[in-house]
Design a protein around this motif. Structure first.
Motif, mmCIF file in Angstrom:
data_model
loop_
_atom_site.group_PDB
_atom_site.id
_atom_site.type_symbol
_atom_site.label_atom_id
_atom_site.label_comp_id
_atom_site.label_asym_id
_atom_site.label_seq_id
_atom_site.Cartn_x
_atom_site.Cartn_y
_atom_site.Cartn_z
ATOM 1 N N ALA A 1 -1.441 -6.327 6.466
ATOM 2 C CA ALA A 1 -2.860 -5.967 6.444
ATOM 3 C C ALA A 1 -3.761 -7.148 6.796
ATOM 4 N N LYS A 2 -4.823 -6.855 7.566
ATOM 5 C CA LYS A 2 -5.860 -7.833 7.869
ATOM 6 C C LYS A 2 -7.106 -7.564 7.031
ATOM 7 N N SER A 3 -7.249 -6.336 6.540
ATOM 8 C CA SER A 3 -8.343 -5.987 5.624
ATOM 9 C C SER A 3 -7.737 -5.300 4.410
ATOM 10 N N LEU A 4 -8.486 -5.257 3.316
ATOM 11 C CA LEU A 4 -7.914 -4.784 2.053
ATOM 12 C C LEU A 4 -8.653 -3.606 1.427
ATOM 13 N N GLU A 5 -9.868 -3.334 1.854
ATOM 14 C CA GLU A 5 -10.647 -2.258 1.242
ATOM 15 C C GLU A 5 -10.164 -0.897 1.742
ATOM 16 N N ILE A 6 -9.832 -0.003 0.797
ATOM 17 C CA ILE A 6 -9.241 1.295 1.126
ATOM 18 C C ILE A 6 -10.316 2.370 1.225
ATOM 19 N N HIS A 7 -10.246 3.170 2.308
ATOM 20 C CA HIS A 7 -11.098 4.351 2.477
ATOM 21 C C HIS A 7 -10.172 5.506 2.850
ATOM 22 N N VAL A 8 -9.823 6.321 1.862
ATOM 23 C CA VAL A 8 -8.812 7.369 2.046
ATOM 24 C C VAL A 8 -9.384 8.563 2.800
ATOM 25 N N ASP A 9 -8.633 9.006 3.818
ATOM 26 C CA ASP A 9 -8.956 10.249 4.511
ATOM 27 C C ASP A 9 -8.396 11.393 3.668
ATOM 28 N N LYS A 10 -9.249 12.097 2.948
ATOM 29 C CA LYS A 10 -8.828 13.123 2.006
ATOM 30 C C LYS A 10 -8.198 14.340 2.691
ATOM 31 N N GLU A 11 -8.397 14.481 3.987
ATOM 32 C CA GLU A 11 -7.736 15.574 4.700
ATOM 33 C C GLU A 11 -6.273 15.262 4.958
ATOM 34 N N GLU A 12 -5.928 13.978 4.976
ATOM 35 C CA GLU A 12 -4.547 13.554 5.232
ATOM 36 C C GLU A 12 -3.815 13.192 3.948
ATOM 37 N N LEU A 13 -4.504 12.515 3.029
ATOM 38 C CA LEU A 13 -3.865 11.992 1.824
ATOM 39 C C LEU A 13 -4.613 12.433 0.578
ATOM 40 N N GLU A 14 -3.894 12.490 -0.519
ATOM 41 C CA GLU A 14 -4.524 12.714 -1.816
ATOM 42 C C GLU A 14 -5.060 11.411 -2.372
ATOM 43 N N ASP A 15 -4.287 10.319 -2.139
ATOM 44 C CA ASP A 15 -4.711 9.016 -2.648
ATOM 45 C C ASP A 15 -3.907 7.925 -1.962
ATOM 46 N N LEU B 1 0.850 -1.192 0.000
ATOM 47 C CA LEU B 1 0.000 0.000 0.000
ATOM 48 C C LEU B 1 0.887 1.244 0.000
ATOM 49 N N LEU B 2 0.764 2.050 -1.046
ATOM 50 C CA LEU B 2 1.511 3.301 -1.143
ATOM 51 C C LEU B 2 0.536 4.459 -1.234
ATOM 52 N N SER B 3 0.975 5.618 -0.729
ATOM 53 C CA SER B 3 0.103 6.782 -0.705
ATOM 54 C C SER B 3 0.800 7.982 -1.321
ATOM 55 N N LYS B 4 0.020 9.003 -1.646
ATOM 56 C CA LYS B 4 0.576 10.258 -2.130
ATOM 57 C C LYS B 4 -0.143 11.408 -1.449
ATOM 58 N N GLN B 5 0.582 12.511 -1.269
ATOM 59 C CA GLN B 5 0.023 13.703 -0.660
ATOM 60 C C GLN B 5 0.097 14.850 -1.650
ATOM 61 N N SER B 6 -0.720 15.858 -1.432
ATOM 62 C CA SER B 6 -0.760 16.993 -2.358
ATOM 63 C C SER B 6 0.571 17.728 -2.411
ATOM 64 N N ARG B 7 1.356 17.673 -1.316
ATOM 65 C CA ARG B 7 2.640 18.361 -1.308
ATOM 66 C C ARG B 7 3.728 17.578 -2.047
ATOM 67 N N PHE B 8 3.467 16.315 -2.378
ATOM 68 C CA PHE B 8 4.435 15.514 -3.129
ATOM 69 C C PHE B 8 4.550 16.045 -4.554
ATOM 70 N N VAL B 9 5.707 15.794 -5.176
ATOM 71 C CA VAL B 9 5.862 16.109 -6.592
ATOM 72 C C VAL B 9 5.039 15.089 -7.390
ATOM 73 N N PRO B 10 4.630 15.428 -8.616
ATOM 74 C CA PRO B 10 3.800 14.512 -9.411
ATOM 75 C C PRO B 10 4.444 13.133 -9.563
ATOM 76 N N ARG B 11 3.623 12.118 -9.496
ATOM 77 C CA ARG B 11 3.998 10.715 -9.718
ATOM 78 C C ARG B 11 4.746 10.082 -8.551
ATOM 79 N N MET B 12 4.994 10.820 -7.466
ATOM 80 C CA MET B 12 5.712 10.222 -6.345
ATOM 81 C C MET B 12 4.739 9.578 -5.363
#
Length: 487
Positions: A379-393, A308-319
């Motif tokens: 991981a014990k569960s696999l379904e992702i629910h992103v907190d949009k205040e913390e992460l972009e994706d 599982l990898l995440s990206k934030q709005s402050r990251f450069v594109p594609r990172m």
């Protein structure tokens, strides 16, 4: 699986010996590579030893970064294509391995903090030409940026930066025309090496720019820029980076602990700047350097071989990178891993396995030294629910996709670019230019994704997982070979 077995599985035949580019091999003992053997459009992954890579290309400098090499392999009369990817294997993380912190001298030792401070007090009153003052080396900082200088290169070689260490007489001359005051309370003890004692000093009140001293050209440079400009294969430069990180953390801690949090009295430095204390007789609270612990975790889906990898709005594109979060009071490291993963992605984590830790002194000034504590989290569960205040994706990525991201990212290019910029800054060529993007990695092939460079613990968590199968296979085969050699 070894090389012979892989080839045999590809087309059903294999010889007793094999050669690559005319070099013969009989045994594989040390494994630190992933290889892909290709024949007639079919591919197969296997692990290969570090000695294999060295013999394939003796002229190629081994560096601590991912490299891909393609060679032809001949097995009998059959030809195969062999693609090797070297995984990163640093002895220590960036900002760790400080050579000045191997041990702290005992009280009474001439190089202990208290003895060094007494000598410094005397030297500050002496003539600027006093020889004894040469035992001190001072690293100035301005607004969190260490003083640096860069080697001049007249060829295509990458410039090498160095910390702008000054002797005490040079430091006096350096600050003679500025508003910065030079007193023993201005200095922070960093450690000793041989007969030299190293100090840091904050000269943020200094006006004007820095140009030359003793024939060297200087400039105050962001620590992040120096981090990227460092050759990760150079142990000495990694040590210099660690010293600068330690010094910045102490300098910034002094800046945010000027007053006692208990009574509000202005604090005073103790132990040559390594501690502070409230002088109020009714308080006397002692204050220690602040460390902000952060958990950083690679969440793994064992069953589907994904991470599982995440990206934030402050990251450069594609990172994309690992999840991370600060530890809360009364919380264990494992609990912090599970809580942060659940809050940010809705994934429930079971087993948590420690990987390594890294000092991180390049965060905001209000947090002078974060300690990144790295984990694998299963991981014990696999379904992702992103907190949009913390992460972009946040998304699951296959091992092969992540391996390609490691292969495409041009970390060496970023290092050379940053080193060249430091060189130009010291020459005054790019004065006033914004270098906040120095640590951005750009890929000429525009890979769909890339991960942070080798200076970040996230890189090592991810690359360790990508190469996990090869490393496990290496341990097994190494034990088997060792057992056979004892027969």
């Amino acid at each position: 699986m070894n090389l012979i077995d892989a080839c045999q599985k590809l087309d059903g035949s294999a010889g007793q010996k094999y050669s690559v580019s005319g070099l013969n091999f009989n045994h594989f003992l040390e494994f630190s590579f992933i290889a892909v053997v290709c024949r007639r459009g079919r591919e197969m992954n296997l692990s290969l030893p570090s000695s294999f890579f060295t013999l394939l290309s003796p002229s190629l400098k081994l560096s601590n970064q991912n490299q891909t090499l393609t060679r032809n392999l001949y097995l009998g009369e059959r030809k195969y294509s062999l693609r090797l990817t070297m995984s990163i294997n640093l002895q220590s993380h960036a900002f760790a391995g400080n050579p000045l912190r191997s041990k702290t001298p005992k009280p009474g030792d001439p190089f202990s903090p208290s003895s060094a401070l007494e000598s410094l007090k005397v030297s500050l009153l002496e003539s600027t030409h006093e020889p004894s003052s040469q035992n001190f080396k001072v690293l100035p900082f301005r607004k969190g940026k260490p003083l640096a200088c860069c080697s001049d290169t007249n060829n295509d070689a990458t410039p090498v930066w160095n910390l702008g260490w000054l002797s005490l007489p040079d430091c006096k001359r350096f600050l003679a025309d500025s508003d910065a005051r030079l007193s023993e309370d201005s200095f922070v003890y960093l450690g000793s090496e041989g007969d030299l004692i190293y100090w840091a000093i904050d000269v943020s009140t200094m006006s004007g720019s820095v140009s030359e001293s003793g024939g060297r050209r200087f400039c105050f440079v962001e620590l992040r820029t120096l981090m990227v400009a460092t050759d990760w294969a150079d142990a000495y430069m990694m040590g210099q980076l660690a010293i600068a990180g330690h010094a910045r953390a102490l300098i910034e801690w002094h800046n945010i602990s000027r007053f006692c949090g208990n009574c509000g009295e202005r604090t005073i430095p103790l132990e040559a700047g390594r501690r502070k204390q409230c002088p109020n007789e009714s308080c006397k609270k002692r204050i220690y350097p602040r460390v902000d612990p952060v958990v950083i975790m690679l969440v793994i889906d064992r069953e589907n071989d994904r991470a599982l990898l995440s990206k934030q709005s402050r990251f450069v594109p594609r990172m994309w990178s690992c999840l991370a979060g600060f530890i809360e009071p009364g919380e264990s490291l494992e609990e912090a891993v599970r809580r942060e993963t659940w809050e940010e992605t809705g994934i429930e984590v079971g087993e948590v396995v420690y990987h390594s830790s890294q000092p991180w002194p390049v965060g905001p000034n209000s947090m002078p030294c974060q300690l990144m504590v790295g984990f694998f989290a299963y991981a014990k569960s696999l379904e992702i629910h992103v907190d949009k205040e913390e992460l972009e994706d946040a998304q699951w990525h296959s091992r092969e996709d992540v391996r390609k991201a490691l292969t495409f990212a041009e970390y060496e290019k970023a290092q050379k670019t940053a080193a060249a910029k430091v060189n130009r800054m010291c020459k005054g060529v790019e004065k006033g230019e914004n270098f906040s993007s120095d640590f951005n990695v750009e890929s000429g092939e525009l890979a769909p994704m890339f991960i942070p460079g080798p200076f970040a613990i996230a890189h090592h968590l991810i690359s360790s997982w990508v190469n996990q199968d090869a490393l496990e296979g290496a341990k097994v085969l190494s034990k088997q070979t060792s057992s056979m050699s004892n027969l």
